[in-house]
Scaffold this motif. Structure first.
Motif, short mmCIF file in Angstrom:
data_model
loop_
_atom_site.label_atom_id
_atom_site.label_comp_id
_atom_site.label_asym_id
_atom_site.label_seq_id
_atom_site.Cartn_x
_atom_site.Cartn_y
_atom_site.Cartn_z
N ILE A 1 0.87 -1.18 0.00
CA ILE A 1 0.00 0.00 0.00
C ILE A 1 0.91 1.23 0.00
O ILE A 1 1.78 1.36 0.86
CB ILE A 1 -0.92 0.00 1.25
CG1 ILE A 1 -1.85 -1.22 1.23
CG2 ILE A 1 -1.72 1.30 1.32
CD1 ILE A 1 -2.63 -1.42 2.54
N HIS A 2 0.69 2.12 -0.97
CA HIS A 2 1.53 3.32 -1.09
C HIS A 2 0.96 4.42 -0.18
O HIS A 2 -0.02 5.07 -0.52
CB HIS A 2 1.54 3.79 -2.54
CG HIS A 2 2.62 4.77 -2.87
ND1 HIS A 2 3.45 5.35 -1.92
CD2 HIS A 2 3.03 5.29 -4.07
CE1 HIS A 2 4.30 6.17 -2.52
NE2 HIS A 2 4.06 6.15 -3.82
N ALA A 3 1.60 4.60 0.97
CA ALA A 3 1.16 5.64 1.91
C ALA A 3 2.23 6.71 2.06
O ALA A 3 2.30 7.39 3.08
CB ALA A 3 0.83 5.00 3.26
N ALA B 1 14.88 -1.01 3.59
CA ALA B 1 15.66 0.23 3.50
C ALA B 1 15.73 0.63 2.03
O ALA B 1 15.89 -0.22 1.15
CB ALA B 1 17.07 0.02 4.03
N VAL B 2 15.60 1.92 1.76
CA VAL B 2 15.63 2.42 0.38
C VAL B 2 16.23 3.81 0.34
O VAL B 2 16.10 4.57 1.29
CB VAL B 2 14.21 2.40 -0.25
CG1 VAL B 2 13.25 3.34 0.46
CG2 VAL B 2 14.27 2.73 -1.75
N GLY B 3 16.87 4.13 -0.77
CA GLY B 3 17.39 5.48 -0.96
C GLY B 3 18.89 5.51 -1.09
O GLY B 3 19.61 5.30 -0.12
N GLY C 1 16.47 1.43 -6.53
CA GLY C 1 15.69 2.14 -7.55
C GLY C 1 16.56 2.51 -8.74
O GLY C 1 16.81 1.71 -9.65
N ARG C 2 17.08 3.74 -8.71
CA ARG C 2 17.78 4.26 -9.89
C ARG C 2 18.99 3.44 -10.31
O ARG C 2 19.26 3.29 -11.51
CB ARG C 2 18.17 5.73 -9.64
CG ARG C 2 16.96 6.65 -9.65
CD ARG C 2 17.23 7.96 -8.97
NE ARG C 2 17.41 7.81 -7.53
CZ ARG C 2 17.65 8.80 -6.69
NH1 ARG C 2 17.78 10.03 -7.16
NH2 ARG C 2 17.78 8.58 -5.38
N GLU C 3 19.71 2.87 -9.34
CA GLU C 3 20.88 2.07 -9.71
C GLU C 3 20.47 0.87 -10.57
O GLU C 3 21.20 0.44 -11.46
CB GLU C 3 21.64 1.62 -8.46
CG GLU C 3 22.95 0.90 -8.71
CD GLU C 3 23.97 1.74 -9.51
OE1 GLU C 3 23.91 2.98 -9.46
OE2 GLU C 3 24.81 1.13 -10.20
#
Ligand SMILES: Cc1cc2nc3c(=O)[nH]c(=O)nc-3n(C[C@H](O)[C@H](O)[C@H](O)COP(=O)(O)O)c2cc1C
Length: 364
Positions: A181-183, A307-309, A332-334
């Motif tokens: 769920i995108h909160a 963990a992200v970012g 993500g971008r990597e």
């Protein structure tokens, strides 16, 4: 009994009945390449290639539960049973590669009705041929130049809760292993959570209990149709990154509190991001800049975390897992730069991960 042996990046993780082959997740990333919400060949290749590339979990981008819940007109959608078939093709391919699949259910709220990033990345007025009327907890625009959202009625709120439930039912039908769920990121659910964007004075605004009611209702509705044996994730912006200003905002301590409540409602993992709610936010980005949020939520709410970012290399990702800061690491971008990130990460940390048989002759 908890083991003292640290986990490593290329060790499996079991959530309910789903076992991921490793701790690497492809972070959800909008591709603005759908047609009327339908997945295209782009989605199959974009997601499929990262499954071929050894990731443990592939999370499909923010997928709108209703047409007005899209960010752009080219967002993926799951508001109709007709959307299921194209998504099923993707989950089936991902599974054949030994990866698991997740889908992020989303509603854009006041940040909807935009053109695509490469078309200007601006919000379109409702009378624009590609725009529509946006909705939000309160009639507060993103900025003075942007369209003013229509304040949702209680009936609107109930309709969106129902759309999330229907989206979850379709996601199951499409063969996804995990639902998220995108909160986060200033989209509709986050707009309810934060006192910056929620100025309501009914049961959906004001106190912590009222601001979190929408997310709790969605979670309960989704859990009713998302089966017991499958894991449920919630992505939160752990903070609005507005601590610098003396305004009431959404903060880490509230995220810990909601994480505990979500856990009681059958949420298995918290995907810990930040910001996106207001142009006034102050975020200092740097390697692993959000990892501390995952570790804080994990410790304080006693729930597995993602963990992200700016996690961009194997040893950094392995370190996060080995030091117990998070249970999964989202890239993500990597991963857009390197679809074979997982293979390269395995080499970096001297661990073995299976390659597709078709590629074995290329294995170093
Ligand atoms: C092109 C692009 C699209 C994104 N779309 C989504 C999305 O659909 N849902 C979401 O929660 N985050 C989205 N994000 C955020 C990423 O999932 C991720 O949290 C962010 O990029 C930070 O991770 P990174 O430094 O590894 O890229 C997007 C990011 C990018 C670059």
């Amino acid at each position: 009994m908890q083991s003292n042996i640290p986990n490593r990046l290329f060790e499996p993780l079991t959530l309910r009945s789903v076992t991921l082959r490793n701790r690497l997740m492809m972070s959800p990333m909008c591709q603005y390449s759908a047609e009327d919400g339908f997945a295209t060949d782009w989605h199959l290749v974009h997601l499929g290639s990262r499954a071929v590339g050894g990731m443990g979990l592939i999370c499909v981008e923010a997928t709108a539960v209703s047409p007005e819940g899209r960010i752009s007109a080219e967002d993926l959608g799951i508001w109709s049973d007709d959307h299921v078939e194209g998504l099923r093709r993707i989950t089936s391919f991902i599974r054949q590669q030994g990866a698991a699949s997740a889908i992020q259910l989303a509603h854009s709220g006041r940040k909807g009705s935009k053109n695509r990033p490469w078309e200007g990345d601006v919000q379109l007025q409702s009378h624009d041929p590609k725009g529509w009327t946006i909705i939000a907890p309160s009639a507060l625009p993103w900025s003075e130049q942007d369209p003013v959202p229509v304040e949702m009625t209680v009936a609107d709120i109930q309709r969106v809760v129902h759309s999330f439930k229907e989206g979850a039912r379709r996601a199951l039908d499409a063969g996804f292993d995990i639902l998220e769920i995108h909160a986060a990121h200033g989209y509709l659910i986050h707009e309810f959570l934060s006192p910056i964007t929620n100025h309501r004075n009914d049961i959906y605004g004001g106190s912590f209990e009222n601001r979190t009611r929408f997310l709790m209702e969605i979670t309960k509705a989704v859990r009713k149709v998302w089966p017991e044996h499958l894991p449920l994730s919630v992505r939160l912006s752990v903070t609005d990154a507005m601590e610098w200003k003396s305004v009431e905002s959404w903060t880490l301590d509230q995220s810990v509190k909601i994480a505990r409540l979500l856990k009681q409602e059958g949420v298995d993992v918290l995907d810990c991001s930040s910001g996106g709610l207001t142009p006034e936010q102050r975020i200092v980005g740097g390697a692993g800049y959000q990892t501390a949020y995952a570790s804080q939520i994990k410790i304080l709410a006693e729930i597995p975390t993602i963990a992200v970012g700016l996690i961009t290399d194997g040893s950094q990702a392995d370190h996060i897992i080995r030091t117990g800061q998070a249970d999964l690491v989202a890239i993500g971008r990597e991963l857009m730069r390197d679809p074979y990130f997982a293979f390269h990460a395995a080499e970096t940390v001297h661990m073995v991960t299976p390659w597709p048989v078709q590629y074995l002759r290329a294995k170093p």
